[in-house]
Design a protein around this motif. Structure first.
Motif, PDB file in Angstrom:
ATOM      1  N   SER A 139       1.315   3.761  13.914  1.00 24.56           N
ATOM      2  CA  SER A 139       2.703   4.027  13.541  1.00 24.56           C
ATOM      3  C   SER A 139       3.187   3.119  12.422  1.00 24.56           C
ATOM      4  CB  SER A 139       3.622   3.836  14.764  1.00 24.56           C
ATOM      5  OG  SER A 139       3.509   2.511  15.260  1.00 24.56           O
ATOM      6  N   ARG A 140       2.356   2.175  11.993  1.00 23.88           N
ATOM      7  CA  ARG A 140       2.794   1.211  10.984  1.00 23.88           C
ATOM      8  C   ARG A 140       1.846   1.238   9.790  1.00 23.88           C
ATOM      9  NH1 ARG A 140       4.256  -4.449  13.691  1.00 23.88           N
ATOM     10  NH2 ARG A 140       5.620  -4.510  11.860  1.00 23.88           N
ATOM     11  N   GLY A 141       2.369   1.661   8.647  1.00 25.07           N
ATOM     12  CA  GLY A 141       1.554   1.729   7.443  1.00 25.07           C
ATOM     13  C   GLY A 141       2.284   1.169   6.237  1.00 25.07           C
ATOM     14  N   VAL A 142       1.528   0.505   5.364  1.00 25.45           N
ATOM     15  CA  VAL A 142       2.081  -0.036   4.124  1.00 25.45           C
ATOM     16  C   VAL A 142       1.242   0.492   2.967  1.00 25.45           C
ATOM     17  CG1 VAL A 142       2.663  -2.112   2.812  1.00 25.45           C
ATOM     18  CG2 VAL A 142       2.831  -2.138   5.318  1.00 25.45           C
ATOM     19  N   PHE A 143       1.875   1.141   2.019  1.00 25.05           N
ATOM     20  CA  PHE A 143       1.185   1.680   0.849  1.00 25.05           C
ATOM     21  C   PHE A 143       1.581   0.833  -0.356  1.00 25.05           C
ATOM     22  CE2 PHE A 143      -0.817   5.820  -0.583  1.00 25.05           C
ATOM     23  CZ  PHE A 143      -1.098   5.382  -1.863  1.00 25.05           C
ATOM     24  N   ILE A 144       0.589   0.188  -0.976  1.00 25.58           N
ATOM     25  CA  ILE A 144       0.854  -0.728  -2.085  1.00 25.58           C
ATOM     26  C   ILE A 144       0.142  -0.228  -3.334  1.00 25.58           C
ATOM     27  CG2 ILE A 144       0.697  -3.116  -2.890  1.00 25.58           C
ATOM     28  CD1 ILE A 144       0.563  -4.022  -0.020  1.00 25.58           C
ATOM     29  N   THR A 145       0.857  -0.214  -4.444  1.00 27.66           N
ATOM     30  CA  THR A 145       0.259   0.203  -5.708  1.00 27.66           C
ATOM     31  C   THR A 145       0.677  -0.737  -6.823  1.00 27.66           C
ATOM     32  OG1 THR A 145       0.013   2.030  -7.288  1.00 27.66           O
ATOM     33  CG2 THR A 145       2.173   1.756  -6.277  1.00 27.66           C
ATOM     34  N   THR A 146      -0.105  -0.760  -7.895  1.00 38.74           N
ATOM     35  CA  THR A 146       0.252  -1.538  -9.077  1.00 38.74           C
ATOM     36  C   THR A 146       1.164  -0.748 -10.004  1.00 38.74           C
ATOM     37  OG1 THR A 146      -1.779  -0.765 -10.124  1.00 38.74           O
ATOM     38  CG2 THR A 146      -1.851  -2.926  -9.051  1.00 38.74           C
ATOM     39  N   SER A 147       1.352   0.542  -9.723  1.00 35.66           N
ATOM     40  CA  SER A 147       2.170   1.383 -10.599  1.00 35.66           C
ATOM     41  C   SER A 147       3.504   1.722  -9.920  1.00 35.66           C
ATOM     42  CB  SER A 147       1.412   2.644 -10.995  1.00 35.66           C
ATOM     43  OG  SER A 147       1.071   3.406  -9.853  1.00 35.66           O
ATOM     44  N   ARG A 148       3.802   3.004  -9.806  1.00 34.10           N
ATOM     45  CA  ARG A 148       5.072   3.448  -9.244  1.00 34.10           C
ATOM     46  C   ARG A 148       4.851   4.585  -8.247  1.00 34.10           C
ATOM     47  NH1 ARG A 148       9.175   1.886 -12.876  1.00 34.10           N
ATOM     48  NH2 ARG A 148       8.387   1.101 -14.871  1.00 34.10           N
ATOM     49  N   PHE A 149       5.923   4.955  -7.564  1.00 33.15           N
ATOM     50  CA  PHE A 149       5.915   6.099  -6.665  1.00 33.15           C
ATOM     51  C   PHE A 149       6.863   7.166  -7.215  1.00 33.15           C
ATOM     52  CE2 PHE A 149       4.935   2.418  -4.021  1.00 33.15           C
ATOM     53  CZ  PHE A 149       3.809   2.847  -3.326  1.00 33.15           C
ATOM     54  N   THR A 150       6.432   8.419  -7.152  1.00 34.93           N
ATOM     55  CA  THR A 150       7.322   9.502  -7.565  1.00 34.93           C
ATOM     56  C   THR A 150       8.423   9.654  -6.520  1.00 34.93           C
ATOM     57  OG1 THR A 150       6.029  11.194  -6.400  1.00 34.93           O
ATOM     58  CG2 THR A 150       5.407  10.683  -8.693  1.00 34.93           C
ATOM     59  N   SER A 151       9.478  10.368  -6.883  1.00 39.88           N
ATOM     60  CA  SER A 151      10.576  10.587  -5.933  1.00 39.88           C
ATOM     61  C   SER A 151      10.082  11.357  -4.714  1.00 39.88           C
ATOM     62  CB  SER A 151      11.717  11.344  -6.622  1.00 39.88           C
ATOM     63  OG  SER A 151      11.258  12.581  -7.151  1.00 39.88           O
ATOM     64  N   GLY A 152       9.145  12.305  -4.929  1.00 40.62           N
ATOM     65  CA  GLY A 152       8.584  13.042  -3.799  1.00 40.62           C
ATOM     66  C   GLY A 152       7.809  12.147  -2.863  1.00 40.62           C
ATOM     67  N   ALA A 153       7.081  11.193  -3.415  1.00 41.52           N
ATOM     68  CA  ALA A 153       6.328  10.247  -2.593  1.00 41.52           C
ATOM     69  C   ALA A 153       7.275   9.381  -1.775  1.00 41.52           C
ATOM     70  CB  ALA A 153       5.440   9.382  -3.487  1.00 41.52           C
ATOM     71  N   LYS A 154       8.370   8.955  -2.400  1.00 41.29           N
ATOM     72  CA  LYS A 154       9.344   8.110  -1.696  1.00 41.29           C
ATOM     73  C   LYS A 154       9.994   8.871  -0.548  1.00 41.29           C
ATOM     74  CE  LYS A 154      10.478   5.308  -5.765  1.00 41.29           C
ATOM     75  NZ  LYS A 154      11.541   4.970  -6.750  1.00 41.29           N
ATOM     76  N   ASP A 155      10.351  10.119  -0.794  1.00 36.92           N
ATOM     77  CA  ASP A 155      10.979  10.929   0.255  1.00 36.92           C
ATOM     78  C   ASP A 155      10.030  11.129   1.431  1.00 36.92           C
ATOM     79  OD1 ASP A 155      13.222  11.144  -1.315  1.00 36.92           O
ATOM     80  OD2 ASP A 155      12.720  13.134  -2.106  1.00 36.92           O
ATOM     81  N   GLN A 156       8.773  11.422   1.131  1.00 40.93           N
ATOM     82  CA  GLN A 156       7.805  11.668   2.191  1.00 40.93           C
ATOM     83  C   GLN A 156       7.527  10.391   2.979  1.00 40.93           C
ATOM     84  OE1 GLN A 156       7.324  14.579   2.843  1.00 40.93           O
ATOM     85  NE2 GLN A 156       5.291  15.067   3.618  1.00 40.93           N
ATOM     86  N   ALA A 157       7.434   9.272   2.281  1.00 45.10           N
ATOM     87  CA  ALA A 157       7.177   7.989   2.955  1.00 45.10           C
ATOM     88  C   ALA A 157       8.310   7.637   3.901  1.00 45.10           C
ATOM     89  CB  ALA A 157       6.982   6.887   1.911  1.00 45.10           C
TER      90      ALA A 157
END
Length: 319
Positions: free
Chosen positions: A260-278
């Motif tokens: 139930s606990r996840g952390v997604f880390i990137t060196t770039s950015r997240f799209t708005s769709g990715a943020k909504d889904q997360a």
């Protein structure tokens, strides 16, 4: 060959203290690296000093903080050349020329300077990121003198410190993007551990390169593993973004472990769709800017260079 002759340091662009400016030192710095192929930072300094034949009394001049003026300027020359894409790091603390570096060295010769470096696309992207960080902190792009004139002492120092941190954070991200993906996975696990997620008796590991099913790191917050954080790390370049399907895939990997606990880390950015889904899946997102801000806060990949105390008169003492 360069090793058979010297460069008159007075022919280079001059700065204060009777020494070449940092961008005046770009030319000899690129020359010695180009000739050697690959050089360490220490060897770059040694070879540049050798070919310039600067009088000994000038090589020992120091700033008020005790650092050597000439070596600081050499360091600035090869670092700015790296940011601008003229140099690259084939291994830790070593530098070599890129095809762009060789092209510009041949094109400009001794006249290569900061204007040439700062007109390169990589440096422009670097400045854009730095400006974005400063904007988030309410800092306008201005020089040190302007900051000191336009603000009172405490505000000036606070703003300068923040601007300096933003510059280091931007450099950090550039270094991470040049490193191996496996290094990035190790880095993010170390960062979350430094932030306290590992707990006193917990464990923190990176998974194997193959067969991880979308999980790059696992942090057990207690010896029994009753509270676990799963990590996915994506080392992307600035022009790439993490999209919604990648969040869906990470959620699927978490579901496969009943996590139930996840952390997604990137060196770039997240799209708005990715943020909504997360947000729907309660997945924590950390982009490149937040990543390096956290690295500074928890001192991962950096070391404290100096600290200063700011005083004011205690009026109550004189009452």
């Amino acid at each position: 060959m360069l090793k058979d002759h010297s460069i008159d340091y007075q022919d280079l662009k001059q700065g204060a203290r009777g020494l070449p400016s940092w961008d005046g030192l770009i030319y000899p710095t690129l020359l010695v690296i180009n000739e050697a192929g690959v050089l360490s930072r220490k060897e770059i300094r040694r070879r540049v000093l050798r070919v310039l034949e600067i009088p000994e009394e000038l090589t020992t001049i120091k700033y008020e903080n005790g650092s050597n003026v000439l070596t600081d300027r050499i360091d600035w020359a090869y670092w700015d050349s790296t940011i601008s894409g003229l140099l690259e790091r084939p291994a830790r603390a070593t530098y070599q020329m890129t095809s762009l570096g060789k092209k510009l060295l041949n094109q400009y010769g001794i006249k290569i300077d900061s204007k040439v470096l700062h007109s390169q696309q990589k440096f422009i992207e670097y400045r854009q990121e730095l400006a974005e960080r400063n904007l988030e902190n309410g800092i306008k792009e201005q020089n040190v003198d302007e900051v000191m004139v336009n603000n009172d002492g405490s505000e000036s120092i606070a703003e300068l410190v923040t601007a300096a941190k933003n510059s280091v954070a931007t450099e950090l991200l550039a270094r991470i993007q040049q490193a191996d993906p496996s290094f990035f996975e190790t880095l993010v696990v170390k960062l979350l551990s430094a932030m306290g997620y590992q707990g006193k008796n917990g464990t923190a590991i990176t998974t194997k390169a193959t067969g991880d099913n979308g999980i790059d790191g696992i942090i057990n917050q207690d010896p029994l593993g009753t509270s676990t954080v799963y990590i996915q790390a994506k080392r992307y370049q600035k022009n790439s973004s993490v999209t919604r399907p990648e969040i869906d895939a990470f959620y699927g990997a978490l579901a496969g472990r009943n996590a139930s606990r996840g952390v997604f880390i990137t060196t770039s950015r997240f799209t708005s769709g990715a943020k909504d889904q997360a947000e729907k899946f309660s997945i924590v997102l950390i982009d490149g800017i937040k990543l390096t801000d956290l690295m500074l806060k928890y001192q991962v990949g950096v070391q404290l260079k100096a600290s200063y105390d700011l005083f004011e008169v205690d009026d109550d003492f004189f009452e």
